[in-house]
Write a protein that holds these residues in place. Sequence first.
Motif, PDB file in Angstrom:
ATOM      1  N   TYR A  17       0.783   5.571   1.213  1.00  0.00           N
ATOM      2  CA  TYR A  17       0.223   6.497   2.119  1.00  0.00           C
ATOM      3  C   TYR A  17       0.671   7.866   1.518  1.00  0.00           C
ATOM      4  O   TYR A  17       1.818   8.188   1.362  1.00  0.00           O
ATOM      5  CB  TYR A  17       0.837   6.324   3.710  1.00  0.00           C
ATOM      6  N   ARG A  23      -3.875   0.472  -2.741  1.00  0.00           N
ATOM      7  CA  ARG A  23      -3.364  -0.670  -2.027  1.00  0.00           C
ATOM      8  C   ARG A  23      -3.603  -1.916  -2.967  1.00  0.00           C
ATOM      9  O   ARG A  23      -4.283  -2.155  -3.908  1.00  0.00           O
ATOM     10  CB  ARG A  23      -4.679  -1.261  -0.733  1.00  0.00           C
ATOM     11  N   PHE A  69       0.879  -1.238  -0.091  1.00  0.00           N
ATOM     12  CA  PHE A  69       0.090   0.073  -0.164  1.00  0.00           C
ATOM     13  C   PHE A  69       0.830   1.084  -0.012  1.00  0.00           C
ATOM     14  O   PHE A  69       2.101   1.130   0.029  1.00  0.00           O
ATOM     15  CB  PHE A  69      -0.873   0.201   1.189  1.00  0.00           C
ATOM     16  N   GLU A 123      -4.225   5.965   3.607  1.00  0.00           N
ATOM     17  CA  GLU A 123      -3.911   4.892   2.692  1.00  0.00           C
ATOM     18  C   GLU A 123      -4.490   5.276   1.094  1.00  0.00           C
ATOM     19  O   GLU A 123      -5.874   5.478   1.107  1.00  0.00           O
ATOM     20  CB  GLU A 123      -4.418   3.734   3.208  1.00  0.00           C
ATOM     21  N   SER A 182       6.255   6.439   8.399  1.00  0.00           N
ATOM     22  CA  SER A 182       5.062   5.596   8.201  1.00  0.00           C
ATOM     23  C   SER A 182       5.535   4.132   9.209  1.00  0.00           C
ATOM     24  O   SER A 182       6.676   3.865   9.457  1.00  0.00           O
ATOM     25  CB  SER A 182       5.028   5.024   6.877  1.00  0.00           C
ATOM     26  N   SER A 212      -1.749  -3.468   7.807  1.00  0.00           N
ATOM     27  CA  SER A 212      -2.263  -2.145   7.784  1.00  0.00           C
ATOM     28  C   SER A 212      -1.140  -1.183   8.114  1.00  0.00           C
ATOM     29  O   SER A 212       0.077  -1.719   8.356  1.00  0.00           O
ATOM     30  CB  SER A 212      -3.204  -2.156   8.983  1.00  0.00           C
TER      31      SER A 212
END
Lengths: 112, 113
Positions: A49, A57, A47, A54, A74, A65
């Motif tokens: 960010y 994905r 994923f 987010e 992160s 997660s």
Amino acid sequence: DAGVTQSPTHLIKTRGQQVTLRCSPKSGHDTVSWYQQALGQGPQFIFQYYEEEERQRGNFPDRFSGHQFPNYSSELNVNALLLGDSALYLCASKINGGYEQYFGPGTRLTVT
Amino acid sequence: AQSVAQPEDQVNVAEGNPLTVKCTYSVSGNPYLFWYVQYPNRGLQFLLKYITGDNLVKGSYGFEAEFNKSQTSFHLKKPSALVSDSALYFCAVPRAGSYQLTFGKGTKLSVIP
């Protein structure tokens, strides 16, 4: 200028446990992506960010997660670890809207 | 779906000889293509990219890549290999509608002294 940094370097966990990996992006970068690289394979996108959310994905279950903090760093969290989660986890940062990503050295996760 | 293929798992070349690491692509629209290198126990390092323009792209450490639209290829080249070039090389393409990269499975380059 510090590049992308990741911690820890190595980690050994037991099946069913939870793990948190950390990443600090290259200076000036605001977007962080996480990749999983199994032995003998190319990195697989987990994923991305941006602005603490987010944004994209890959094909990974909800056990994976993440989080992005106001300073752009992160975390990647993996719950209920499986043996198949053993891999090198790479963090990459970039400037939003750009293609060129800079990778950290990775965290080697071993699940026993 | 956007994809790249690296047909060779391993390439061996003698030091001082030219090297080529092959990559073919399958994309819709204009391709953006990348090469990365990974040294043992290290993350990936960016080598070069093709976005548009000249078909011969020059990158880091003396590497270059030739974009060939008719053959849908983007082969990585270097005129004279060094032992220190021994590493894993990955070709990559952005996923459709995304800046995220899809990587090939990698080619292990071994430069023999």
